[in-house]
Design an enzyme around this catalytic site. Structure first.
Site, PDB file in Angstrom:
ATOM      1  N   LYS A 180       0.976  -1.151  -0.075  1.00  7.85           N
ATOM      2  CA  LYS A 180       0.184  -0.140  -0.236  1.00  7.85           C
ATOM      3  C   LYS A 180       1.070   1.162  -0.238  1.00  7.85           C
ATOM      4  O   LYS A 180       1.502   1.626   1.256  1.00  7.85           O
ATOM      5  CB  LYS A 180      -1.056  -0.028   1.204  1.00  7.85           C
ATOM      6  CG  LYS A 180      -1.903   1.087   1.218  1.00  7.85           C
ATOM      7  CD  LYS A 180      -1.443   2.264   1.830  1.00  7.85           C
ATOM      8  CE  LYS A 180      -2.314   3.494   1.978  1.00  7.85           C
ATOM      9  NZ  LYS A 180      -1.737   4.586   0.979  1.00  7.85           N
ATOM     10  N   GLY A 233       7.087   5.579   7.990  1.00  4.33           N
ATOM     11  CA  GLY A 233       6.109   6.927   7.981  1.00  4.33           C
ATOM     12  C   GLY A 233       5.917   7.607   9.341  1.00  4.33           C
ATOM     13  O   GLY A 233       7.307   7.599  10.151  1.00  4.33           O
ATOM     14  N   SER A 234       5.041   8.138   9.584  1.00  9.73           N
ATOM     15  CA  SER A 234       5.086   8.969  11.025  1.00  9.73           C
ATOM     16  C   SER A 234       4.874   8.151  12.238  1.00  9.73           C
ATOM     17  O   SER A 234       4.463   7.044  12.207  1.00  9.73           O
ATOM     18  CB  SER A 234       3.950  10.004  10.856  1.00  9.73           C
ATOM     19  OG  SER A 234       2.692   9.218  10.609  1.00  9.73           O
ATOM     20  N   THR A 236       2.952   8.637  14.626  1.00  8.52           N
ATOM     21  CA  THR A 236       1.688   8.567  15.070  1.00  8.52           C
ATOM     22  C   THR A 236       0.875   7.217  14.346  1.00  8.52           C
ATOM     23  O   THR A 236       0.356   6.341  14.901  1.00  8.52           O
ATOM     24  CB  THR A 236       0.675   9.596  14.369  1.00  8.52           C
ATOM     25  OG1 THR A 236       1.429  10.771  14.802  1.00  8.52           O
ATOM     26  CG2 THR A 236      -0.719   9.645  15.094  1.00  8.52           C
ATOM     27  N   VAL A 237       1.188   7.060  12.921  1.00  8.05           N
ATOM     28  CA  VAL A 237       0.644   6.041  12.241  1.00  8.05           C
ATOM     29  C   VAL A 237       1.363   4.713  12.492  1.00  8.05           C
ATOM     30  O   VAL A 237       0.900   3.481  12.801  1.00  8.05           O
ATOM     31  CB  VAL A 237       0.514   6.219  10.717  1.00  8.05           C
ATOM     32  CG1 VAL A 237       0.074   5.002   9.993  1.00  8.05           C
ATOM     33  CG2 VAL A 237      -0.173   7.405  10.376  1.00  8.05           C
ATOM     34  N   GLY A 238       2.850   4.967  12.738  1.00  3.92           N
ATOM     35  CA  GLY A 238       3.808   3.800  13.288  1.00  3.92           C
ATOM     36  C   GLY A 238       3.037   3.065  14.577  1.00  3.92           C
ATOM     37  O   GLY A 238       3.004   2.000  14.417  1.00  3.92           O
ATOM     38  N   GLU A 255       9.705   1.912  10.809  1.00  2.00           N
ATOM     39  CA  GLU A 255      10.658   2.985  10.852  1.00  2.00           C
ATOM     40  C   GLU A 255       9.917   4.284  10.810  1.00  2.00           C
ATOM     41  O   GLU A 255       8.987   4.621   9.999  1.00  2.00           O
ATOM     42  CB  GLU A 255      11.661   2.927   9.581  1.00  2.00           C
ATOM     43  CG  GLU A 255      12.449   1.622   9.453  1.00  2.00           C
ATOM     44  CD  GLU A 255      13.437   1.796  10.575  1.00  2.00           C
ATOM     45  OE1 GLU A 255      13.708   2.509  11.132  1.00  2.00           O
ATOM     46  OE2 GLU A 255      13.610   0.459  11.051  1.00  2.00           O
ATOM     47  N   CYS A 289      13.844  11.077   6.773  1.00  2.00           N
ATOM     48  CA  CYS A 289      13.938  10.495   8.264  1.00  2.00           C
ATOM     49  C   CYS A 289      15.345  10.873   8.929  1.00  2.00           C
ATOM     50  O   CYS A 289      15.365  10.848  10.081  1.00  2.00           O
ATOM     51  CB  CYS A 289      13.316   9.306   8.660  1.00  2.00           C
ATOM     52  SG  CYS A 289      14.022   7.841   7.723  1.00  2.00           S
ATOM     53  N   GLU A 390      10.115  16.131  14.971  1.00  2.00           N
ATOM     54  CA  GLU A 390      10.066  16.153  13.613  1.00  2.00           C
ATOM     55  C   GLU A 390       9.442  17.204  12.795  1.00  2.00           C
ATOM     56  O   GLU A 390       8.224  17.072  12.648  1.00  2.00           O
ATOM     57  CB  GLU A 390       9.978  14.716  13.007  1.00  2.00           C
ATOM     58  CG  GLU A 390      10.379  14.539  11.597  1.00  2.00           C
ATOM     59  CD  GLU A 390      10.107  13.287  11.376  1.00  2.00           C
ATOM     60  OE1 GLU A 390       9.076  12.597  11.438  1.00  2.00           O
ATOM     61  OE2 GLU A 390      11.399  12.605  10.829  1.00  2.00           O
TER      62      GLU A 390
HETATM   63  N1  NDP Z   1      10.195   8.056   8.651  1.00 11.18           N
HETATM   64  C1  NDP Z   1       9.833   8.712   7.663  1.00 11.18           C
HETATM   65  O1  NDP Z   1      10.671   8.237   6.556  1.00 11.18           O
HETATM   66  C2  NDP Z   1       8.866   9.362   7.062  1.00 11.18           C
HETATM   67  C3  NDP Z   1       8.245  10.161   8.177  1.00 11.18           C
HETATM   68  N2  NDP Z   1       6.930  10.767   7.793  1.00 11.18           N
HETATM   69  C4  NDP Z   1       6.804  11.751   8.908  1.00 11.18           C
HETATM   70  O2  NDP Z   1       5.114  11.933   8.846  1.00 11.18           O
HETATM   71  C5  NDP Z   1       4.437  12.978   8.777  1.00 11.18           C
HETATM   72  C6  NDP Z   1       3.378  13.006   7.943  1.00 11.18           C
HETATM   73  O3  NDP Z   1       3.381  12.313   6.808  1.00 11.18           O
HETATM   74  P1  NDP Z   1       2.284  11.444   6.203  1.00 11.18           P
HETATM   75  O4  NDP Z   1       2.535  11.380   4.626  1.00 11.18           O
HETATM   76  O5  NDP Z   1       1.154  11.943   6.621  1.00 11.18           O
HETATM   77  O6  NDP Z   1       2.778  10.034   6.910  1.00 11.18           O
HETATM   78  P2  NDP Z   1       1.765   8.963   7.322  1.00 11.18           P
HETATM   79  O7  NDP Z   1       2.316   7.990   8.431  1.00 11.18           O
HETATM   80  O8  NDP Z   1       0.495   9.144   7.528  1.00 11.18           O
HETATM   81  O9  NDP Z   1       2.071   7.966   6.003  1.00 11.18           O
HETATM   82  C7  NDP Z   1       2.667   6.930   5.884  1.00 11.18           C
HETATM   83  C8  NDP Z   1       2.030   5.865   5.160  1.00 11.18           C
HETATM   84  O10 NDP Z   1       0.925   5.275   6.119  1.00 11.18           O
HETATM   85  C9  NDP Z   1      -0.327   5.316   5.479  1.00 11.18           C
HETATM   86  N3  NDP Z   1      -1.401   5.762   6.410  1.00 11.18           N
HETATM   87  C10 NDP Z   1      -1.950   6.679   6.796  1.00 11.18           C
HETATM   88  N4  NDP Z   1      -2.749   6.807   7.861  1.00 11.18           N
HETATM   89  C11 NDP Z   1      -2.837   5.258   8.014  1.00 11.18           C
HETATM   90  C12 NDP Z   1      -3.522   4.444   8.840  1.00 11.18           C
HETATM   91  N5  NDP Z   1      -4.553   4.821   9.855  1.00 11.18           N
HETATM   92  N6  NDP Z   1      -3.311   3.192   8.858  1.00 11.18           N
HETATM   93  C13 NDP Z   1      -2.373   2.713   8.273  1.00 11.18           C
HETATM   94  N7  NDP Z   1      -1.559   3.281   7.367  1.00 11.18           N
HETATM   95  C14 NDP Z   1      -2.006   4.691   7.229  1.00 11.18           C
HETATM   96  C15 NDP Z   1      -0.161   6.275   4.552  1.00 11.18           C
HETATM   97  O11 NDP Z   1      -1.133   6.379   3.494  1.00 11.18           O
HETATM   98  P3  NDP Z   1      -1.731   7.756   2.735  1.00 11.18           P
HETATM   99  O12 NDP Z   1      -0.746   8.287   2.049  1.00 11.18           O
HETATM  100  O13 NDP Z   1      -2.811   7.143   2.048  1.00 11.18           O
HETATM  101  O14 NDP Z   1      -2.176   8.614   3.890  1.00 11.18           O
HETATM  102  C16 NDP Z   1       1.394   5.954   3.811  1.00 11.18           C
HETATM  103  O15 NDP Z   1       0.995   5.070   3.058  1.00 11.18           O
HETATM  104  C17 NDP Z   1       5.699  13.954   7.866  1.00 11.18           C
HETATM  105  O16 NDP Z   1       5.636  15.136   8.152  1.00 11.18           O
HETATM  106  C18 NDP Z   1       6.644  13.285   8.874  1.00 11.18           C
HETATM  107  O17 NDP Z   1       6.956  13.857   9.946  1.00 11.18           O
HETATM  108  C19 NDP Z   1       6.620  10.952   6.673  1.00 11.18           C
HETATM  109  C20 NDP Z   1       6.960  10.206   5.628  1.00 11.18           C
HETATM  110  C21 NDP Z   1       8.171   9.422   5.991  1.00 11.18           C
HETATM  111  O1  AKG Z   2      18.872   8.719   4.459  1.00 11.23           O
HETATM  112  C1  AKG Z   2      18.414   7.885   3.598  1.00 11.23           C
HETATM  113  O2  AKG Z   2      18.824   7.748   2.550  1.00 11.23           O
HETATM  114  C2  AKG Z   2      17.129   7.096   4.148  1.00 11.23           C
HETATM  115  C3  AKG Z   2      16.253   7.760   4.663  1.00 11.23           C
HETATM  116  C4  AKG Z   2      14.931   7.139   4.753  1.00 11.23           C
HETATM  117  O3  AKG Z   2      15.020   5.889   5.061  1.00 11.23           O
HETATM  118  C5  AKG Z   2      13.828   8.001   5.110  1.00 11.23           C
HETATM  119  O4  AKG Z   2      13.835   9.394   4.948  1.00 11.23           O
HETATM  120  O5  AKG Z   2      12.736   7.269   5.261  1.00 11.23           O
END
Ligand code: NDP
Ligand code: AKG
Length: 488
Positions: A180, A233-234, A236-238, A255, A289, A390
């Site tokens: 997804k 991802g974030s 909160t969702v993590g 992560e 990240c 972050e």
């Molecule tokens: N560690 C990292 O590499 C990342 C960190 N982030 C952090 O997260 C913040 C917000 O970014 P955002 O894109 O909203 O990140 P999210 O955590 O919302 O999104 C990451 C993934 O999770 C999915 N998702 C969203 N809601 C749910 C849920 N309830 N259950 C399961 N999966 C879900 C998203 O789908 P969909 O896209 O359809 O919402 C996407 O595929 C950023 O500002 C940053 O701080 C964001 C991206 C990467």
């Molecule tokens: O620093 C990188 O190349 C990887 C970073 C990463 O995994 C991320 O931002 O989600």
């Protein structure tokens, strides 16, 4: 530069076929450099499509796991070769969908190819140990078994590398997958899956279902036939993924965020530290990240470092990532832009000094995009929001300290622990930093971002679920150990 106007409708990939959403709904993937440019439309899938994908992955698992791992690796080699032929086109899609500059997007696509080849080779490496038994007649050893169906939830910031670094090890170790992708970068994900399709994977081994996080992502968390979930991802969702998976006994790997510091010691090569702070903090518009967001500088060199940093940041050209002279592209979405601007406002309100930037850029060619200036704050205190949370944007917080001990204390004073750098020539400083810093990625005289595919990747504290991805570490998540004792 010509803006492309392609706005094709892409489809889910389920059980080896391209299928739309059962209720025919779609969403648009928008170019963050120009919101009038629609990169493509994608199915806003329902839980029905997810159920179909999981059931086809479950069925395909029975045969896929029986193939030799070398044969599974051969499929990954094929995907790598196909992707290699499409490098330029896919890199351009990444830039159009997510905004990072074309060289960064191309670098990421090449990285994905290298990851595929690395894990293809894993098919020929050892998966167990021979362990002496106390029983003279017995043979005791470990072997590994795949989890089954793996759900993969990915973000938009590395739209090809992250799906690949999760899918490739999952597949070579014998799992089947349901991906997804993030809404913002789903076209890139579908183009990647086209490469898997062309490589001839058996139906059901690889599936992708696009749609909202709250429906498809949550559906993956809750699905009883998904045996493992890997998420980036974030925070909160993590945490939601972790709690949901734990509640039904599924394996999970998370992560999440970072609040990565760079420490600049009194004996640092300041030019090197400045370049690494800029590259680590502002490349990809700070949306990594592993991005540098706190710059902790000892007072002796603070003013000189600051002067050099601002001089270089002033030279940064912000623009459409497809243009040759652009150094920094837009934020990935309007939401992301608004989040970054609200953090900048918070920084000002809480008393930090805005030294450079801080404004949205929306004049001329940038009018329809989500651009923000590279931004630097000083007089940042460790407790301030911009020093704790972050931001995921091109915002650097300068923190002045008196000693290296204080620098390490400040660096550790956050809930995250992903990546951290120090700039120093002193071996004693290096060793104290390596020993005392709370981070999964520890870098000396190198930027905080940019990981190598063959090395373990992950963080301490709340940055990850204490597991590691990539390199040899991936086998720990994507397989279970069986300890076998055989008597004649
Ligand atoms: N560690 C990292 O590499 C990342 C960190 N982030 C952090 O997260 C913040 C917000 O970014 P955002 O894109 O909203 O990140 P999210 O955590 O919302 O999104 C990451 C993934 O999770 C999915 N998702 C969203 N809601 C749910 C849920 N309830 N259950 C399961 N999966 C879900 C998203 O789908 P969909 O896209 O359809 O919402 C996407 O595929 C950023 O500002 C940053 O701080 C964001 C991206 C990467
Ligand atoms: O620093 C990188 O190349 C990887 C970073 C990463 O995994 C991320 O931002 O989600």
């Amino acid at each position: 530069m010509t803006i492309q106007t392609e706005s094709k409708i892409y489809l889910n990939y389920i059980n080896g076929s391209w299928v739309s959403s059962s209720d025919e709904q779609v969403y648009a993937s928008v170019n963050p450099a120009n919101k009038n440019d629609i990169v493509g439309y994608l199915p806003k899938s329902t839980i029905n499509e997810l159920n179909e994908a999981v059931s086809s992955a479950k069925k395909a698992f029975k045969l896929w796991r029986k193939l030799s791992s070398a044969d599974r690796g051969e499929y990954l080699y094929k995907v790598a070769a196909i992707l290699e032929k499409r490098v330029d086109e896919i890199a351009e899609t990444i830039t159009r969908e997510m905004g990072k500059t074309l060289p960064e997007a191309k670098g990421e696509t090449i990285r994905a190819i290298n990851i595929l080849r690395y894990y293809a080779g894993e098919g020929l490496r050892k998966i167990g140990d021979l362990i002496p038994s106390t029983d003279q007649e017995a043979l005791m050893f470990t072997t590994r078994t795949p989890l089954g169906v793996v759900g993969i939830i990915t973000p938009w910031n590395f739209p090809i590398a992250i799906p690949v670094w999760k899918m490739a090890p999952a597949l070579v170790y014998g799992n089947t997958v349901v991906l997804k992708p993030a809404g913002e970068t789903s076209v890139t994900a579908i183009k990647l899956i086209e490469c898997f399709h062309e490589a001839g994977f058996p139906a059901g081994v690889v599936n992708v279902v696009t749609g909202s996080g709250s429906v498809i992502g949550q559906g993956i968390i809750d699905h009883p036939d998904i045996n493992g979930i890997t998420f980036t991802g974030s925070d909160t969702v993590g945490k939601r993924v972790g709690q949901g998976a734990f509640a039904r006994g599924a394996k999970y790997q998370l992560e999440m965020g970072g609040k990565n510091p760079v420490i600049v010691a009194a004996d640092a090569d300041l030019d090197l530290a400045v370049d690494a702070t800029i590259n680590g903090g502002l490349r990809s518009t700070g949306q990594k990240c592993t991005a540098t967001s706190r710059v902790i500088v000892v007072s002796e060199v603070y003013e000189e470092f600051k002067k050099k940093l601002i001089k270089k940041i002033k030279e940064i050209k912000v623009g459409n990532g497809l243009e040759k002279d652009t150094w920094m592209g837009p934020c990935a979405s309007e939401d992301q832009l608004n989040t970054i601007l609200s953090y900048i406002e918070k920084g000002i309100k809480e008393g930090a000094t805005l030294l450079y930037g801080g404004q949205r850029l929306d004049e001329g060619a940038l009018k329809h995009g989500f651009f923000v200036q590279p931004t630097v704050f000083e007089n940042v205190k460790p407790h301030m929001t911009i020093a704790q949370e972050e931001i995921f944007g091109p915002v650097l917080a300068l923190i002045k300290v008196n000693t290296l001990e204080e620098a390490i204390e400040v660096a550790n004073d956050v809930k995250y622990g992903l990546s951290a750098s120090i700039f120093t020539k002193n071996i004693g400083n290096m060793l104290s930093f390596i020993q005392d810093i709370e981070a999964g990625l520890v870098r000396v005289n190198a930027e905080s971002a940019g990981v190598e595919l063959q090395a373990p990747f992950g963080g301490m504290k709340q940055s990850s679920s204490h597991s590691r991805e990539q390199g040899q570490a991936a086998i720990e998540f994507f397989t279970s150990i069986k300890t076998v004792l055989v008597r004649p």
